[in-house]
Design a protein around this motif. Sequence first.
Motif, mmCIF file in Angstrom:
data_model
loop_
_atom_site.group_PDB
_atom_site.id
_atom_site.type_symbol
_atom_site.label_atom_id
_atom_site.label_comp_id
_atom_site.label_asym_id
_atom_site.label_seq_id
_atom_site.Cartn_x
_atom_site.Cartn_y
_atom_site.Cartn_z
ATOM 1 N N GLY A 74 -10.176 0.053 -7.750
ATOM 2 C CA GLY A 74 -10.818 -0.377 -6.522
ATOM 3 C C GLY A 74 -10.054 -1.454 -5.774
ATOM 4 N N ARG A 75 -9.069 -2.056 -6.430
ATOM 5 C CA ARG A 75 -8.260 -3.090 -5.777
ATOM 6 C C ARG A 75 -6.801 -2.673 -5.612
ATOM 7 N NH1 ARG A 75 -7.395 -7.755 -8.315
ATOM 8 N NH2 ARG A 75 -7.606 -6.913 -10.422
ATOM 9 N N PHE A 76 -6.307 -1.864 -6.533
ATOM 10 C CA PHE A 76 -4.906 -1.432 -6.508
ATOM 11 C C PHE A 76 -4.841 0.053 -6.178
ATOM 12 C CE2 PHE A 76 -3.006 -4.685 -9.753
ATOM 13 C CZ PHE A 76 -3.569 -5.729 -9.027
ATOM 14 N N THR A 77 -3.768 0.443 -5.496
ATOM 15 C CA THR A 77 -3.529 1.848 -5.180
ATOM 16 C C THR A 77 -2.082 2.205 -5.486
ATOM 17 O OG1 THR A 77 -5.174 1.796 -3.400
ATOM 18 C CG2 THR A 77 -3.608 3.618 -3.396
ATOM 19 N N ILE A 78 -1.894 3.230 -6.303
ATOM 20 C CA ILE A 78 -0.560 3.719 -6.605
ATOM 21 C C ILE A 78 -0.288 4.945 -5.741
ATOM 22 C CG2 ILE A 78 -1.329 5.173 -8.536
ATOM 23 C CD1 ILE A 78 1.310 4.476 -9.964
ATOM 24 N N SER A 79 0.946 5.039 -5.251
ATOM 25 C CA SER A 79 1.330 6.201 -4.447
ATOM 26 C C SER A 79 2.809 6.466 -4.676
ATOM 27 C CB SER A 79 1.038 5.967 -2.962
ATOM 28 O OG SER A 79 1.767 4.853 -2.477
ATOM 29 N N ARG A 80 3.249 7.628 -4.201
ATOM 30 C CA ARG A 80 4.655 7.969 -4.371
ATOM 31 C C ARG A 80 5.154 8.719 -3.146
ATOM 32 N NH1 ARG A 80 5.012 11.167 -9.708
ATOM 33 N NH2 ARG A 80 7.225 11.383 -9.126
ATOM 34 N N ASP A 81 6.442 8.551 -2.869
ATOM 35 C CA ASP A 81 7.116 9.279 -1.805
ATOM 36 C C ASP A 81 8.314 9.966 -2.460
ATOM 37 O OD1 ASP A 81 8.655 10.175 0.338
ATOM 38 O OD2 ASP A 81 8.158 8.461 1.580
ATOM 39 N N ASN A 82 8.161 11.247 -2.762
ATOM 40 C CA ASN A 82 9.215 11.958 -3.481
ATOM 41 C C ASN A 82 10.489 12.092 -2.645
ATOM 42 O OD1 ASN A 82 7.616 12.242 -5.758
ATOM 43 N ND2 ASN A 82 6.878 14.281 -5.175
ATOM 44 N N ALA A 83 10.336 12.105 -1.334
ATOM 45 C CA ALA A 83 11.523 12.190 -0.475
ATOM 46 C C ALA A 83 12.378 10.935 -0.567
ATOM 47 C CB ALA A 83 11.106 12.434 0.970
ATOM 48 N N LYS A 84 11.741 9.812 -0.889
ATOM 49 C CA LYS A 84 12.460 8.531 -1.010
ATOM 50 C C LYS A 84 12.645 8.109 -2.466
ATOM 51 C CE LYS A 84 10.857 6.725 3.442
ATOM 52 N NZ LYS A 84 10.134 5.620 4.137
ATOM 53 N N ASN A 85 12.230 8.975 -3.407
ATOM 54 C CA ASN A 85 12.328 8.638 -4.834
ATOM 55 C C ASN A 85 11.690 7.275 -5.132
ATOM 56 O OD1 ASN A 85 13.638 11.009 -5.298
ATOM 57 N ND2 ASN A 85 15.509 10.109 -6.115
ATOM 58 N N THR A 86 10.543 7.016 -4.532
ATOM 59 C CA THR A 86 9.932 5.700 -4.618
ATOM 60 C C THR A 86 8.460 5.816 -4.993
ATOM 61 O OG1 THR A 86 11.449 4.830 -2.942
ATOM 62 C CG2 THR A 86 9.471 3.548 -3.384
ATOM 63 N N VAL A 87 8.031 4.913 -5.860
ATOM 64 C CA VAL A 87 6.621 4.783 -6.187
ATOM 65 C C VAL A 87 6.174 3.379 -5.778
ATOM 66 C CG1 VAL A 87 7.112 4.094 -8.570
ATOM 67 C CG2 VAL A 87 4.880 5.030 -7.994
ATOM 68 N N TYR A 88 4.969 3.291 -5.264
ATOM 69 C CA TYR A 88 4.446 2.035 -4.736
ATOM 70 C C TYR A 88 3.196 1.606 -5.501
ATOM 71 C CZ TYR A 88 7.254 3.561 -0.724
ATOM 72 O OH TYR A 88 8.275 3.996 0.085
ATOM 73 N N LEU A 89 2.934 0.301 -5.456
ATOM 74 C CA LEU A 89 1.666 -0.229 -5.935
ATOM 75 C C LEU A 89 1.155 -1.198 -4.887
ATOM 76 C CD1 LEU A 89 -0.347 -0.171 -8.318
ATOM 77 C CD2 LEU A 89 0.739 -2.291 -9.124
ATOM 78 N N GLN A 90 0.132 -0.791 -4.159
ATOM 79 C CA GLN A 90 -0.529 -1.660 -3.187
ATOM 80 C C GLN A 90 -1.609 -2.436 -3.912
ATOM 81 O OE1 GLN A 90 0.064 -2.127 0.277
ATOM 82 N NE2 GLN A 90 -1.328 -3.849 -0.127
ATOM 83 N N MET A 91 -1.490 -3.755 -3.879
ATOM 84 C CA MET A 91 -2.425 -4.615 -4.594
ATOM 85 C C MET A 91 -3.198 -5.454 -3.581
ATOM 86 S SD MET A 91 -0.001 -5.831 -7.763
ATOM 87 C CE MET A 91 1.074 -6.789 -6.700
ATOM 88 N N SER A 92 -4.507 -5.398 -3.672
ATOM 89 C CA SER A 92 -5.363 -6.155 -2.770
ATOM 90 C C SER A 92 -6.369 -6.963 -3.586
ATOM 91 C CB SER A 92 -6.102 -5.202 -1.828
ATOM 92 O OG SER A 92 -5.199 -4.410 -1.089
ATOM 93 N N SER A 93 -7.009 -7.906 -2.909
ATOM 94 C CA SER A 93 -8.008 -8.766 -3.572
ATOM 95 C C SER A 93 -7.456 -9.330 -4.876
ATOM 96 C CB SER A 93 -9.296 -7.981 -3.828
ATOM 97 O OG SER A 93 -9.837 -7.477 -2.622
ATOM 98 N N LEU A 94 -6.262 -9.843 -4.799
ATOM 99 C CA LEU A 94 -5.591 -10.316 -6.013
ATOM 100 C C LEU A 94 -6.296 -11.517 -6.610
ATOM 101 C CD1 LEU A 94 -1.945 -9.713 -4.848
ATOM 102 C CD2 LEU A 94 -2.925 -8.850 -6.973
ATOM 103 N N LYS A 95 -6.268 -11.573 -7.936
ATOM 104 C CA LYS A 95 -6.906 -12.641 -8.693
ATOM 105 C C LYS A 95 -5.846 -13.357 -9.526
ATOM 106 C CE LYS A 95 -10.937 -9.633 -9.322
ATOM 107 N NZ LYS A 95 -11.835 -8.986 -10.326
#
Length: 113
Positions: free
Chosen positions: A65-86
């Motif tokens: 509910g606070r973090f979101t993982i995603s990937r862009d295969n065209a860029k060979n990249t995986v992301y971690l969007q972190m919100s409401s950090l503690k």
Amino acid sequence: QVQLVESGGGLVQPGGSLRLSCVASGSIFSRNTMGWYRQSPGKQREWVAIITSVGSTSYAASVKGRFTISRDNAKNTVYLQMSSLKPEDTAVYICGAPGPGSWGQGTQVTVSS
């Protein structure tokens, strides 16, 4: 073998956001399940989030509910969007490809006022 390089860590205030990136090279990125893990001093490495080759995701209860993982295969990249950090999110965040057993060096995330 997959080589992984993370970026995007830093110091952020509680309640803030950060986006981590992990660029992969050396193998067929799009076929690998990728994950984010974290490790704090004195603690074991813990799993944070994972994304399969087809985009299915799973999250640790502590970040759901606070973090979101995603990937862009065209860029060979995986992301971690972190919100409401503690403050308890403070750790070295490590990108991993569990299948090939490849790990990055990690990027430090510090949540503090």
